[in-house]
Every structure is written in structure tokens, then in C-alpha cells.
Design an enzyme around this catalytic site. Structure first.
Site, mmCIF file in Angstrom:
data_model
loop_
_atom_site.group_PDB
_atom_site.id
_atom_site.type_symbol
_atom_site.label_atom_id
_atom_site.label_comp_id
_atom_site.label_asym_id
_atom_site.label_seq_id
_atom_site.Cartn_x
_atom_site.Cartn_y
_atom_site.Cartn_z
ATOM 1 N N ASP A 1 1.369 2.985 7.874
ATOM 2 C CA ASP A 1 1.748 4.115 7.017
ATOM 3 C C ASP A 1 1.977 5.361 7.865
ATOM 4 O O ASP A 1 1.434 5.482 8.971
ATOM 5 C CB ASP A 1 0.630 4.425 6.015
ATOM 6 C CG ASP A 1 0.424 3.290 5.038
ATOM 7 O OD1 ASP A 1 1.369 2.501 4.855
ATOM 8 O OD2 ASP A 1 -0.682 3.200 4.484
HETATM 9 N N1 URA Z 1 -3.162 -0.873 5.332
HETATM 10 C C1 URA Z 1 -2.862 0.380 4.889
HETATM 11 O O1 URA Z 1 -3.306 0.782 3.823
HETATM 12 N N2 URA Z 1 -2.061 1.123 5.654
HETATM 13 C C2 URA Z 1 -1.572 0.730 6.835
HETATM 14 O O2 URA Z 1 -0.848 1.472 7.488
HETATM 15 C C3 URA Z 1 -1.897 -0.572 7.300
HETATM 16 C C4 URA Z 1 -2.695 -1.351 6.511
#
Ligand code: URA
Length: 255
Positions: free
Chosen positions: A110
């Protein structure tokens, strides 16, 4: 083997050379865009001798290109996108711009998550890293709001139903409490969108910071945010073995 030589299927050769994924290579072959020694070949399984045969795609000779495997410490507030963001957000492209090969991230993080991203032009390996079927664990350090109790950790380990199906971590540990925060180590082998945040939020703890520290045996190690390095040969070998790739190569070449 023919006369002691290893022959390679045409579609596999094209994907090994980084021209296209195996599926895309099949399309190129079907479309009549691939020639071997000057003649169009429309059979995926046509075997070629990489040392002798001349393979062309759209009239351009394909030469053996080596795969490249790179890991990057993605800092917080970078999009896992190749190319520019319309809204002007920073993207990982800026961090790997000195790498001449066209590499793709095997999985994403993310915008506000940080840590290990693996890049490669080896489509099959990338696919296997991401596909839950191959069960490659991804390890995250997660700082959350509040004191997470041992009871909650036990409940987390049992898994729960999210809106898109059941989710169960491979493991979950409480690393420490700090004032009104807790640090957890969570391992998932699947990559559904926001899986860690969604999972943890269900237990009433907001995620404050999320950092991926390992993908299978590959560790983030001493890399600093924004830094990258090539994987060592041994690391690639270990990864390929875990993802059962050596076996597949051998089987294809023996057929
Ligand atoms: N899980 C999440 O919530 N975000 C990420 O970036 C990777 C795994």
C-alpha cells in the site's frame, strides 16, 4: 536431449529471454509473429537449440537475456506503480530508474506501507511468489494502536471471515507493548488487497505502521528506505527451489 544437446520449447525460450510471459508467447506464436531460422513457426512446443537456431519476433532477433532479481526497500508514501501518478504522488519507478531492464514488482505494498518489494523480469517466478497456491510466506511487522492481549493473539491465530472470504495468518506473534501501542509480527502467504490491515482492524486495533520484512527466505536486511540491491545467486536458487521451479524446468526439458 538430442545428440547431448538441451532443446528448449519455443514458448519457454521466448519467456526465458524476457520477451513475454509464457501465455503471451503462445499468442505471439499463434499470430505468426515468430520465426525460427527464417520460417514462421506456429507450434508452441517447437523445440529449438538456443545455441544454433535464430529466433525472431516481428522480424527482430531474440537473444538470450538474463533474468534479473532486485529487492527494494519501498519507503512509506510511494505508490507501487510503474510510471507516473496522475495526481503527482511519488512512485517506486523513481527509485529503480537506474535499472535498465524492465522489471515488474512481484506483489504490491500500500501507499502508506513500507518494506520489501521484489522486482523481476522472470514472469513465472513473480507469478509463483504471488499465488497463494505456492504458499510463500510474507512476513510483516505491524504497529497497532492499543495493547493487544494474548487472548486476541490467540483469536487472530484462528483466523476469521473477511468480506471476501476466510483469512488466517500462517503465524502471529506479539513482539512488544510500548505505551499505548503494540508491535506484532504477522505472516500471511496470500496477497489479497489490504489483507493485513483488514485482518487486524477486525480485532479493534488500528494499524499505525506496516512494514514487510521478508518474502519467503528473502529478507529486507540492512537495506535503508529507497535502497535496492540485486539478489545473490544463492538467494535466487533457494527461492526457485521453494517455488518448485527447478523441477518444472527439468520436466519440460525431458519431455
Ligand atoms: N497487507 C496490507 O494491508 N497492506 C499491504 O501493503 C500489504 C499487505
Amino acid at each position: 536431449m538430442e545428440g547431448g544437446k538441451v532443446l528448449v520449447r519455443l514458448n519457454r525460450y521466448l519467456s526465458l529471454c524476457g520477451v513475454a510471459s509464457r501465455r503471451k508467447a503462445d499468442e505471439l506464436i499463434l499470430q505468426g509473429r515468430v520465426k525460427v531460422n527464417g520460417l514462421v513457426v506456429k507450434e508452441f512446443g517447437w523445440r529449438i537449440d538456443p545455441d544454433k537456431d535464430v529466433v525472431e519476433v516481428d522480424g527482430k532477433e531474440v537473444k538470450g537475456q538474463r533474468f534479473r532479481y532486485v529487492i527494494l526497500y519501498k519507503p512509506c508514501c510511494y505508490l507501487t506503480t510503474l510510471g507516473k501518478d496522475k495526481e503527482g504522488k511519488k512512485t517506486i519507478q523513481e527509485l529503480i530508474k537506474d535499472i535498465p531492464e524492465r522489471l515488474y514488482p512481484a506483489g504490491r505494498l500500500d501507499y502508506n506501507a513500507e518494506g520489501l518489494l521484489l522486482f523481476t523480469n522472470d514472469g513465472e517466478l513473480a507469478h509463483r511468489i504471488m499465488h497463494p497456491r505456492y504458499k510463500l510466506p510474507k512476513t510483516y511487522l505491524v504497529w497497532v494502536e492499543g495493547k493487544v492481549s494474548e487472548k486476541t493473539i490467540k483469536d487472530m491465530a484462528k483466523g476469521l471471515n473477511l468480506e471476501d472470504g476466510f483469512a488466517k495468518p500462517d503465524s502471529v506473534k506479539l513482539v512488544k507493548h510500548e505505551k499505548d501501542k503494540s508491535l506484532l509480527e504477522v505472516v500471511f502467504h496470500e496477497g489479497r488487497k489490504h489483507i493485513v490491515k483488514r485482518f487486524i482492524s477486525h480485532f479493534g486495533h488500528r494499524v499505525l505502521r506496516l512494514k514487510r520484512i521478508a518474502i519467503g527466505p528473502i529478507k529486507l536486511g540492512p537495506l535503508k528506505p529507497g535502497q535496492w540491491r540485486d539478489l545473490k545467486e544463492e538467494e535466487v536458487k533457494t527461492l526457485r527451489k521453494l517455488l518448485k521451479m527447478e523441477e518444472k524446468v527439468r520436466k519440460m526439458e525431458e519431455k
